[in-house]
Write an enzyme that holds these catalytic residues in place. Structure first.
Site, PDB file in Angstrom:
ATOM      1  N   ARG A 154       0.850  -1.214  -0.006  1.00 32.29           N
ATOM      2  CA  ARG A 154      -0.219  -0.035  -0.039  1.00 32.29           C
ATOM      3  C   ARG A 154       0.812   1.172   0.064  1.00 32.29           C
ATOM      4  NH1 ARG A 154      -4.522  -1.719   4.474  1.00 32.29           N
ATOM      5  NH2 ARG A 154      -5.026  -3.615   3.612  1.00 32.29           N
ATOM      6  N   ARG A 193       2.981   1.447   9.800  1.00 32.47           N
ATOM      7  CA  ARG A 193       2.299   1.712   8.785  1.00 32.47           C
ATOM      8  C   ARG A 193       3.347   1.669   7.595  1.00 32.47           C
ATOM      9  NH1 ARG A 193      -2.398   4.464   8.208  1.00 32.47           N
ATOM     10  NH2 ARG A 193      -2.457   5.005  10.386  1.00 32.47           N
ATOM     11  N   GLU A 235      -5.312  -0.259  15.896  1.00 31.26           N
ATOM     12  CA  GLU A 235      -6.077  -1.239  15.006  1.00 31.26           C
ATOM     13  C   GLU A 235      -4.970  -2.195  14.586  1.00 31.26           C
ATOM     14  OE1 GLU A 235      -7.809  -1.757  10.464  1.00 31.26           O
ATOM     15  OE2 GLU A 235      -7.911   0.168  11.455  1.00 31.26           O
ATOM     16  N   SER A 251      -9.657  -5.739  11.294  1.00 30.11           N
ATOM     17  CA  SER A 251     -10.729  -5.090  10.740  1.00 30.11           C
ATOM     18  C   SER A 251     -11.539  -6.239  10.252  1.00 30.11           C
ATOM     19  CB  SER A 251     -10.692  -4.032   9.783  1.00 30.11           C
ATOM     20  OG  SER A 251     -11.797  -3.312   9.481  1.00 30.11           O
ATOM     21  N   ARG A 297       2.084  -5.440  12.983  1.00 26.86           N
ATOM     22  CA  ARG A 297       1.575  -4.975  14.119  1.00 26.86           C
ATOM     23  C   ARG A 297       1.351  -5.853  15.585  1.00 26.86           C
ATOM     24  NH1 ARG A 297      -2.941  -0.216  12.369  1.00 26.86           N
ATOM     25  NH2 ARG A 297      -1.724   0.553  10.764  1.00 26.86           N
TER      26      ARG A 297
END
Length: 427
Positions: free
Chosen positions: A267, A282, A354, A357, A396
C-alpha cells in the site's frame, strides 16, 4: 455495487442510508441516466421486432411469387435498411449510458447496516468490550517503543531497508524473521484447525479483481501498479480471495466457504504522510493473515460475529490486551455495511491501535464480482454475502509483542503459544 433496481424502487430509502455515511452521492443522476437508457432500450426492442417482421415478410413475399428484385420486396428491404440504420444509432448510445451508470455505481459505497451506529468519523466509533486488562504492563511509561526494542536486539533494520527500497520498509533479521514466520504459522494453524481452508493466491492481481472487491476505482492512488501489464500488487488478500469465485454460481448446499490466506500486502499509504513514520505500524509492504467467507444472506450476521471471535482468539492466545470497536457510519470502509475493529494495546503510545478489521459486505462485493448461489430444485439465483477480517496483521502483532513482552534488560519474552514454533523462550 448497489442494485440499480433497488435504487429505482426505493430511492428515498437508499439515499437516506447513503446520507448516513456523509459525503454526497448523486443517485438522481443514476435514475435520470437509467430512464434514458430504458427509453432507448424500449425503442431498440421495437425496432428489432420490426426488423424481424420485415425479414419474415421478405421471405413470405418471395415464397408467394414476388420477384426478389420487384417493387414490393425492394420497399420492404429499403424499410429494413432504414430500421438497421436506426438500430445502429441507438446501440452505441445505450452502451454509453450503461457504461456511465456503471461508472457512477462503482464509485458509490455500500449502504450501512441499520445496526451500524451513526457518527461523523473515527472519534464516534463505539467501544463494545475490552479483554486482557490483567496483561497490561504495570508501568507502560517506562517501556520503549517497539522499533527501539527491535533495533536493540538486532532483529529490525530500517536503515538498510531504506537503502534497498525507500522509507517505510523494514528488513527483519535473524530472530525477527523467525518471529514473523512463527506468527504466520500460528495464525494459519489456528484458523485451519477451526474450519478455514488455507489458500496461497497470486500476489499480483488484475484490474477486474481490484474492481470486484471494491478497491478500484476509488483507491487507485493507494495501490502499486505494474506499468507494463494489467497487474497490481495486491493491497490485501481480500482481493484475490474475493475473486477466487468471480463469475461463479455456488450450489447452495455447499455454502458456506471459509478461507484463510497469508500474503504480503502493498500500500502506498497515500494521505498518511507524517503519521507513524517510525516502526511497523504503517509500512508500504507488510504481511497479513486474512480470513474470508462466502455465506448465505440469512447467516451472514452470525458468521460476522464468529469472524470477530476468530480474530480475537489469536490475540487471546498471545495474551495481548485489546479492545473491540464498532465502527460508525462515518468511519465505515467503502465495501462494508458493518465493521468491528480490534485494537491492540501499544504501551509506548499509551493507546490501542488497530490490528484487525472484520467486515460484513453483504452482497455488495458479490454483485461487483457476479458471485451467486442456486438452491437445489429452485429456479433463479441469489447473490452470496461476503465477509473479511484480518487474522491478524503480522507486523502490528510483532510490534505489540515487542512492547508488551519487553524486559528491563532489553530482552523480550516469547509468548507461550509461539515457543513451540521458535524453540526458545526469549528473544
Amino acid at each position: 455495487m448497489l442494485d440499480l433496481k433497488t435504487i429505482r424502487q426505493s430511492f428515498d430509502d437508499v439515499q437516506t442510508a447513503l446520507n448516513r455515511r456523509g459525503g454526497s452521492y448523486d443517485l438522481q443522476r443514476v435514475l435520470d441516466l437509467n430512464q434514458q437508457q430504458r427509453e432507448i432500450e424500449g425503442g431498440r426492442s421495437q425496432l428489432q421486432a420490426r426488423s424481424n417482421e420485415i425479414g419474415k415478410a421478405v421471405g413470405q413475399q418471395i415464397r408467394g411469387g414476388a420477384a426478389p428484385d420487384g417493387p414490393e420486396v425492394a420497399a420492404l428491404r429499403a424499410e429494413g435498411n432504414e430500421v438497421k440504420a436506426q438500430l445502429g444509432e441507438l446501440e452505441p448510445k445505450e452502451k454509453a449510458l450503461k457504461a456511465e451508470i456503471e461508472a457512477i455505481l462503482l464509485g458509490i459505497p455500500n449502504l450501512p447496516s441499520t445496526t451500524t451506529p451513526d457518527g461523523k468519523d473515527e472519534s464516534e466509533n463505539v467501544e463494545v468490550w475490552r479483554w486482557g486488562d490483567e496483561y497490561l504492563p504495570a508501568d507502560s511509561a517506562a517501556l520503549k517503543p517497539h522499533w527501539e526494542v527491535g533495533e536493540g536486539l538486532g532483529i529490525l533494520n530500517f536503515e538498510r531497508s531504506a537503502k534497498i527500497a525507500q522509507s517505510r520498509f523494514v528488513a527483519l533479521m535473524g530472530l525477527g524473521a523467525a518471529l514473523e514466520r512463527a506468527l504466520i504459522a500460528y495464525m494459519l494453524d489456528r484458523h485451519t484447525q477451526h474450519g478455514y481452508t488455507e489458500v496461497i493466491p497470486p500476489y499480483l492481481v488484475n484490474t477486474a479483481s481490484l474492481t470486484a472487491s471494491g478497491q478500484l476505482p476509488k483507491f487507485a492512488e493507494e495501490s502499486f501498479q505494474c506499468k507494463n501489464d494489467d497487474l497490481w500488487l495486491s493491497p490485501t488478500a481480500e482481493v484475490p480471495l474475493t475473486n477466487l469465485h468471480r463469475d461463479e454460481i455456488f450450489n447452495g448446499d455447499d455454502l458456506p466457504y471459509h478461507y484463510c490466506s497469508f500474503t504480503p500486502c502493498f500500500r502506498r499509504e497515500a494521505g498518511s504522510y507524517g503519521r507513524d513514520t517510525r516502526g511497523l505500524i504503517r509500512l508500504h509492504q507488510f504481511n497479513k493473515v486474512e480470513m474470508y467467507k462466502f455465506v448465505r444472506p440469512e447467516t451472514s450476521e452470525a458468521e460476522h460475529q464468529a469472524l470477530v471471535k476468530d480474530a480475537e482468539a489469536i490475540l487471546q492466545g498471545l495474551k495481548l490486551p485489546y479492545r473491540v470497536l464498532e465502527l460508525c457510519t462515518g468511519d465505515l470502509g467503502f465495501s462494508a455495511n458493518k465493521t468491528y475493529d480490534l485494537e491492540v494495546w501499544l504501551p509506548s503510545s499509551g493507546t490501542y491501535r488497530e490490528i484487525s478489521s472484520c467486515s460484513n459486505c453483504g452482497d455488495f462485493q458479490a454483485r461487483r464480482a457476479n458471485i451467486r448461489f442456486k438452491e437445489t430444485g429452485q429456479k433463479g439465483t441469489q447473490y452470496v454475502h461476503t465477509l473479511n477480517g484480518s487474522g491478524l496483521a503480522i507486523g502490528r502483532t510483532m510490534a505489540a509483542i515487542l512492547e508488551n513482552y519487553q524486559q528491563p534488560d532489553g530482552t523480550v519474552k516469547v509468548p507461550d503459544v509461539l515457543q513451540p514454533y521458535l524453540n526458545r523462550e526469549w528473544l
